[in-house]
Design a protein around this motif. Structure first.
Motif, PDB file in Angstrom:
ATOM      1  N   THR A  82      -9.038  68.062 -12.386  1.00 29.35           N
ATOM      2  CA  THR A  82      -8.915  66.684 -12.469  1.00 29.35           C
ATOM      3  C   THR A  82      -7.754  66.209 -11.764  1.00 29.35           C
ATOM      4  O   THR A  82      -7.189  65.054 -11.737  1.00 29.35           O
ATOM      5  CB  THR A  82      -8.911  66.372 -13.910  1.00 29.35           C
ATOM      6  OG1 THR A  82      -7.928  66.733 -14.482  1.00 29.35           O
ATOM      7  CG2 THR A  82     -10.191  66.714 -14.595  1.00 29.35           C
ATOM      8  N   GLY A  83      -6.684  67.065 -11.397  1.00 25.21           N
ATOM      9  CA  GLY A  83      -5.454  66.631 -10.984  1.00 25.21           C
ATOM     10  C   GLY A  83      -4.423  66.552 -12.036  1.00 25.21           C
ATOM     11  O   GLY A  83      -3.201  65.907 -11.848  1.00 25.21           O
ATOM     12  N   ALA A  84      -4.606  66.802 -13.427  1.00 27.89           N
ATOM     13  CA  ALA A  84      -4.003  66.428 -14.521  1.00 27.89           C
ATOM     14  C   ALA A  84      -2.652  67.244 -14.540  1.00 27.89           C
ATOM     15  O   ALA A  84      -1.552  66.745 -14.511  1.00 27.89           O
ATOM     16  CB  ALA A  84      -4.454  66.790 -15.829  1.00 27.89           C
ATOM     17  N   ILE A  85      -2.591  68.499 -13.915  1.00 31.49           N
ATOM     18  CA  ILE A  85      -1.374  69.450 -13.663  1.00 31.49           C
ATOM     19  C   ILE A  85      -0.490  68.707 -12.946  1.00 31.49           C
ATOM     20  O   ILE A  85       0.738  68.652 -12.995  1.00 31.49           O
ATOM     21  CB  ILE A  85      -1.804  70.697 -13.509  1.00 31.49           C
ATOM     22  CG1 ILE A  85      -2.623  71.230 -14.572  1.00 31.49           C
ATOM     23  CG2 ILE A  85      -0.474  71.522 -13.545  1.00 31.49           C
ATOM     24  CD1 ILE A  85      -2.715  71.162 -15.825  1.00 31.49           C
ATOM     25  N   ARG A  86      -0.855  68.461 -11.689  1.00 29.44           N
ATOM     26  CA  ARG A  86      -0.041  67.645 -10.418  1.00 29.44           C
ATOM     27  C   ARG A  86       0.655  66.351 -11.212  1.00 29.44           C
ATOM     28  O   ARG A  86       1.872  66.193 -11.101  1.00 29.44           O
ATOM     29  CB  ARG A  86      -0.998  67.344  -9.426  1.00 29.44           C
ATOM     30  CG  ARG A  86      -0.039  66.575  -8.420  1.00 29.44           C
ATOM     31  CD  ARG A  86      -1.040  66.183  -7.128  1.00 29.44           C
ATOM     32  NE  ARG A  86      -2.243  65.327  -7.728  1.00 29.44           N
ATOM     33  CZ  ARG A  86      -2.011  64.117  -8.060  1.00 29.44           C
ATOM     34  NH1 ARG A  86      -1.042  63.379  -8.094  1.00 29.44           N
ATOM     35  NH2 ARG A  86      -2.992  63.646  -8.604  1.00 29.44           N
ATOM     36  N   ARG A  87      -0.238  65.632 -11.884  1.00 29.68           N
ATOM     37  CA  ARG A  87       0.308  64.422 -12.522  1.00 29.68           C
ATOM     38  C   ARG A  87       1.338  64.773 -13.397  1.00 29.68           C
ATOM     39  O   ARG A  87       2.393  63.806 -13.584  1.00 29.68           O
ATOM     40  CB  ARG A  87      -0.741  63.588 -12.605  1.00 29.68           C
ATOM     41  CG  ARG A  87      -1.634  63.010 -11.916  1.00 29.68           C
ATOM     42  CD  ARG A  87      -2.766  62.149 -12.294  1.00 29.68           C
ATOM     43  NE  ARG A  87      -2.435  61.164 -13.073  1.00 29.68           N
ATOM     44  CZ  ARG A  87      -2.971  60.422 -14.127  1.00 29.68           C
ATOM     45  NH1 ARG A  87      -4.411  60.908 -14.383  1.00 29.68           N
ATOM     46  NH2 ARG A  87      -2.481  59.485 -14.865  1.00 29.68           N
ATOM     47  N   LEU A  88       1.072  65.472 -14.295  1.00 26.53           N
ATOM     48  CA  LEU A  88       2.030  65.704 -15.372  1.00 26.53           C
ATOM     49  C   LEU A  88       3.328  66.425 -14.977  1.00 26.53           C
ATOM     50  O   LEU A  88       4.682  65.760 -15.419  1.00 26.53           O
ATOM     51  CB  LEU A  88       1.403  66.864 -16.418  1.00 26.53           C
ATOM     52  CG  LEU A  88       2.297  67.403 -17.678  1.00 26.53           C
ATOM     53  CD1 LEU A  88       2.833  65.901 -18.380  1.00 26.53           C
ATOM     54  CD2 LEU A  88       1.882  68.099 -18.396  1.00 26.53           C
ATOM     55  N   VAL A  89       3.512  67.344 -14.008  1.00 28.50           N
ATOM     56  CA  VAL A  89       4.654  67.892 -13.445  1.00 28.50           C
ATOM     57  C   VAL A  89       5.459  66.723 -12.568  1.00 28.50           C
ATOM     58  O   VAL A  89       6.438  66.638 -12.977  1.00 28.50           O
ATOM     59  CB  VAL A  89       4.389  69.031 -12.491  1.00 28.50           C
ATOM     60  CG1 VAL A  89       5.569  69.737 -11.827  1.00 28.50           C
ATOM     61  CG2 VAL A  89       3.645  70.072 -13.508  1.00 28.50           C
ATOM     62  N   ASP A  90       4.593  65.946 -11.713  1.00 33.11           N
ATOM     63  CA  ASP A  90       5.240  64.902 -11.212  1.00 33.11           C
ATOM     64  C   ASP A  90       6.073  63.783 -12.028  1.00 33.11           C
ATOM     65  O   ASP A  90       7.188  63.665 -11.639  1.00 33.11           O
ATOM     66  CB  ASP A  90       4.342  64.288 -10.227  1.00 33.11           C
ATOM     67  CG  ASP A  90       4.908  63.644  -9.065  1.00 33.11           C
ATOM     68  OD1 ASP A  90       6.144  63.732  -8.615  1.00 33.11           O
ATOM     69  OD2 ASP A  90       4.318  62.654  -8.507  1.00 33.11           O
ATOM     70  N   PRO A 268      -7.656  58.170 -15.357  1.00 35.52           N
ATOM     71  CA  PRO A 268      -7.262  57.767 -16.890  1.00 35.52           C
ATOM     72  C   PRO A 268      -5.638  58.080 -16.845  1.00 35.52           C
ATOM     73  O   PRO A 268      -5.125  58.916 -16.332  1.00 35.52           O
ATOM     74  CB  PRO A 268      -8.038  58.516 -17.700  1.00 35.52           C
ATOM     75  CG  PRO A 268      -8.423  59.835 -16.994  1.00 35.52           C
ATOM     76  CD  PRO A 268      -8.386  59.372 -15.601  1.00 35.52           C
ATOM     77  N   PRO A 269      -5.213  57.755 -18.208  1.00 38.96           N
ATOM     78  CA  PRO A 269      -3.652  58.148 -18.279  1.00 38.96           C
ATOM     79  C   PRO A 269      -3.540  59.512 -18.760  1.00 38.96           C
ATOM     80  O   PRO A 269      -4.560  60.269 -19.275  1.00 38.96           O
ATOM     81  CB  PRO A 269      -3.447  57.343 -19.933  1.00 38.96           C
ATOM     82  CG  PRO A 269      -4.498  56.129 -19.854  1.00 38.96           C
ATOM     83  CD  PRO A 269      -5.783  56.601 -18.992  1.00 38.96           C
ATOM     84  N   LEU A 272      -4.883  60.737 -21.824  1.00 36.87           N
ATOM     85  CA  LEU A 272      -6.174  60.747 -22.306  1.00 36.87           C
ATOM     86  C   LEU A 272      -6.780  62.147 -21.653  1.00 36.87           C
ATOM     87  O   LEU A 272      -7.536  62.890 -22.246  1.00 36.87           O
ATOM     88  CB  LEU A 272      -7.057  59.834 -21.754  1.00 36.87           C
ATOM     89  CG  LEU A 272      -8.379  59.855 -21.926  1.00 36.87           C
ATOM     90  CD1 LEU A 272      -8.794  59.713 -23.246  1.00 36.87           C
ATOM     91  CD2 LEU A 272      -8.782  58.350 -21.180  1.00 36.87           C
ATOM     92  N   LEU A 273      -6.319  62.565 -20.691  1.00 39.83           N
ATOM     93  CA  LEU A 273      -6.548  63.796 -20.074  1.00 39.83           C
ATOM     94  C   LEU A 273      -6.335  65.151 -20.821  1.00 39.83           C
ATOM     95  O   LEU A 273      -7.092  65.962 -21.187  1.00 39.83           O
ATOM     96  CB  LEU A 273      -6.024  64.108 -18.624  1.00 39.83           C
ATOM     97  CG  LEU A 273      -6.483  63.122 -17.625  1.00 39.83           C
ATOM     98  CD1 LEU A 273      -5.553  63.529 -16.320  1.00 39.83           C
ATOM     99  CD2 LEU A 273      -8.000  63.604 -17.146  1.00 39.83           C
ATOM    100  N   PHE A 274      -5.237  65.091 -21.609  1.00 37.44           N
ATOM    101  CA  PHE A 274      -4.801  66.083 -22.181  1.00 37.44           C
ATOM    102  C   PHE A 274      -4.941  65.841 -23.753  1.00 37.44           C
ATOM    103  O   PHE A 274      -4.872  66.905 -24.628  1.00 37.44           O
ATOM    104  CB  PHE A 274      -3.034  66.353 -22.126  1.00 37.44           C
ATOM    105  CG  PHE A 274      -2.557  67.113 -20.776  1.00 37.44           C
ATOM    106  CD1 PHE A 274      -3.000  68.581 -20.745  1.00 37.44           C
ATOM    107  CD2 PHE A 274      -2.117  66.036 -19.945  1.00 37.44           C
ATOM    108  CE1 PHE A 274      -2.525  68.888 -19.453  1.00 37.44           C
ATOM    109  CE2 PHE A 274      -1.672  66.738 -18.599  1.00 37.44           C
ATOM    110  CZ  PHE A 274      -2.064  68.201 -18.203  1.00 37.44           C
ATOM    111  N   ALA A 275      -5.708  64.838 -23.981  1.00 34.26           N
ATOM    112  CA  ALA A 275      -5.831  64.499 -25.620  1.00 34.26           C
ATOM    113  C   ALA A 275      -6.674  65.857 -26.386  1.00 34.26           C
ATOM    114  O   ALA A 275      -6.388  66.162 -27.312  1.00 34.26           O
ATOM    115  CB  ALA A 275      -6.294  63.229 -25.832  1.00 34.26           C
ATOM    116  N   PRO A 276      -7.924  65.898 -25.664  1.00 37.80           N
ATOM    117  CA  PRO A 276      -8.782  67.070 -26.195  1.00 37.80           C
ATOM    118  C   PRO A 276      -8.092  68.413 -26.320  1.00 37.80           C
ATOM    119  O   PRO A 276      -8.394  68.922 -27.493  1.00 37.80           O
ATOM    120  CB  PRO A 276      -9.706  67.153 -25.153  1.00 37.80           C
ATOM    121  CG  PRO A 276      -9.764  65.817 -24.473  1.00 37.80           C
ATOM    122  CD  PRO A 276      -8.335  65.451 -24.345  1.00 37.80           C
TER     123      PRO A 276
END
Length: 480
Positions: A82-90, A268-269, A272-276
């Motif tokens: 989903t690209g969540a890791i890239r977005r979080l680190v950035d 999404p925010p 939301l991606l990491f909430a589960p």
């Protein structure tokens, strides 16, 4: 059989496993099973007893952690896609100032993202970390490289749902909620203290930029400065492919970054991606706390059961990902996750087989004569064994599981809490990450370091963390 003879035979079996892996280049899974079989026969268990114990040990640990490892790896694979890791680190690198970035990044990678396969997490975060390094001053590269080495390696053996942590919990029959709480208690101070110590050493003569840094090569081999390092997903993938020549496992990253094109209007925010995943960890921890205070109920017991909590996390992550990137890419991520989890499961099971044979040989009775629950000897011993095995074999998971398996029989004999053995084994397995490790070469090639520089940031940095984690575990042992 005499005690000294059992100890000698066990030592020879462990040495034989190391030699098979290091010198003969035999697959670690095969070496563990061969060594365990030889130990069983040599200690008089007989052919039938040995094979039965091997299979029982494999089955027992799979019963404990098989589905947990699968759920965790699949969740991480989907999050990566989903690209969540890239977005979080950035986001972390933009929000925190130069002084806070190493600690924020370290705690996030080590304590929050351990469902992500380590190589994938490193490939994802390295380009972004490399981009921020120049903003940390003269020693930016050294500080970021040290932070990533410490946090990535600590997370895999000390924090749920790191795959080695799950294996240790299953091997020692430690409730996963308890492992999560006490692992968090150890890993947070370990990362903070270790980064602080290494930053002091790096800025007081340890780091020599002219000897320890080198230009980062882009996809066509030309040198680029750290501040110009690529941050876009497709460029990060190219760097990841470049790193495979330095020792990463080809095949673990069928889509090195897994981002592809982002779906317009469907991002999404981050929460939301990491909430589960966060919900799953909260359920596990809450269940352990409710049990400790006597407020557990059938409903909370069911929802807090690790296999159910992680399944809820996986289903939730999958649902969010389907909305974000579409069903096809989620299915692709699941296939990749199953590929990754297979080798982890088999290695964990082989470690369980060895541990079962060691326990059946009578090691617990022998070592129990020399150890007491009130002493630090068992924890120092398991740390030392794991450290020596890691130096020889180069695998954090193998060394941690093997060392814990050797000392597991001691816990019930002397009343030592098994969670302490798990944490001590994990701490010892961190000692001296060096040239046999994939992580070493990935950090070297992706963060603009020479081999000499990587020996400082990775080998020394993670060794410092190993000692600090042992110290934190010994302090924890005073209270439980």
């Amino acid at each position: 059989m005499e005690d000294w003879l059992i100890l000698t035979v066990t030592g020879v079996a462990i040495l034989a496993i190391v030699l098979m892996i290091v010198k003969l280049r035999i697959n670690p899974v095969v070496a563990l099973v061969v060594g365990a079989a030889g130990l069983g026969l040599a200690t008089g268990m007989g052919a039938g007893g040995t094979t039965e114990t091997l299979m029982q040990g494999f089955g027992d640990i799979m019963l404990e952690v098989g589905l947990l490892i699968a759920w965790g790896v699949l969740m991480g694979s989907i999050l990566n896609e989903t690209g969540a890791i890239r977005r979080l680190v950035d986001h972390l690198l933009r929000v925190f100032g130069p002084r806070g970035v190493p600690y924020a990044l370290g705690l996030t990678l080590g304590a929050g993202l351990q469902s992500i396969f380590l190589d994938v997490l490193l490939v994802m975060s390295a380009p972004l970390a490399r981009r921020i390094a120049p903003h940390l001053g003269k020693y930016g590269t050294a500080k970021i490289a040290t932070t990533m080495a410490i946090s990535l390696e600590c997370g895999i053996v000390l924090m749920v749902p790191g795959v080695a942590t799950l294996a240790l919990a299953g091997l020692l029959s430690v409730p996963l909620g308890k492992m999560l709480i006490f692992g968090l208690t150890v890993i947070v101070p370990t990362i903070i203290i270790s980064i602080t110590i290494m930053n002091f050493l790096l800025t007081h003569g340890l780091w020599k930029a002219d000897q320890d840094e080198q230009p980062v090569a882009d996809d066509d081999g030309t040198a680029v400065a750290a501040e110009e390092a690529p941050s876009e997903p497709v460029q990060a993938a190219a760097v990841g492919e470049k790193a495979t020549s330095q020792g990463t496992k080809v095949g673990l990253l069928p889509h090195p970054v897994g981002q592809g094109k982002r779906s317009p209007g469907k991002e999404p925010p981050l929460l939301l991606l990491f909430a589960p995943m966060l919900l799953a960890l909260v359920l596990i921890a809450a269940g352990a706390i409710l049990e400790m205070v006597g407020l557990a109920s059938p409903v909370t017991d069911f929802l807090a059961a690790p296999v159910i909590a992680l399944l809820i996390g996986l289903l939730g992550t999958s649902a969010v990902a389907r909305y974000t990137i579409g069903r096809a890419r989620v299915e692709q991520a699941v296939v990749s996750g199953f590929r990754e989890s297979g080798q982890i499961l088999i290695l964990t099971g082989a470690g369980g087989s060895l541990a079962a044979v060691v326990a059946a040989s009578g090691m617990g009775d022998i070592l129990g004569k020399y150890f007491t629950a009130g002493s630090f000897a068992p924890l120092l011993t398991v740390w030392f064994i794991a450290a020596v095995l890691h130096i020889a074999v180069g695998s954090v998971s193998i060394s941690a599981i093997t060392a814990a398996g050797l000392l597991a029989p001691v816990a019930p004999q002397i009343g030592l809490d098994p969670v302490l053995i798990a944490l001590a084994a994990g701490a010892g397995s961190l000692f001296l990450v060096h040239v046999t490790s994939n992580t070493f070469w990935l950090l070297q090639s992706m963060l603009g370091q020479t081999t000499k520089g990587t020996l400082k940031t990775c080998s020394l940095g993670v060794s410092v963390a190993s000692v600090v984690a042992l110290g934190c575990t010994l302090v924890l042992g005073l209270f439980i």
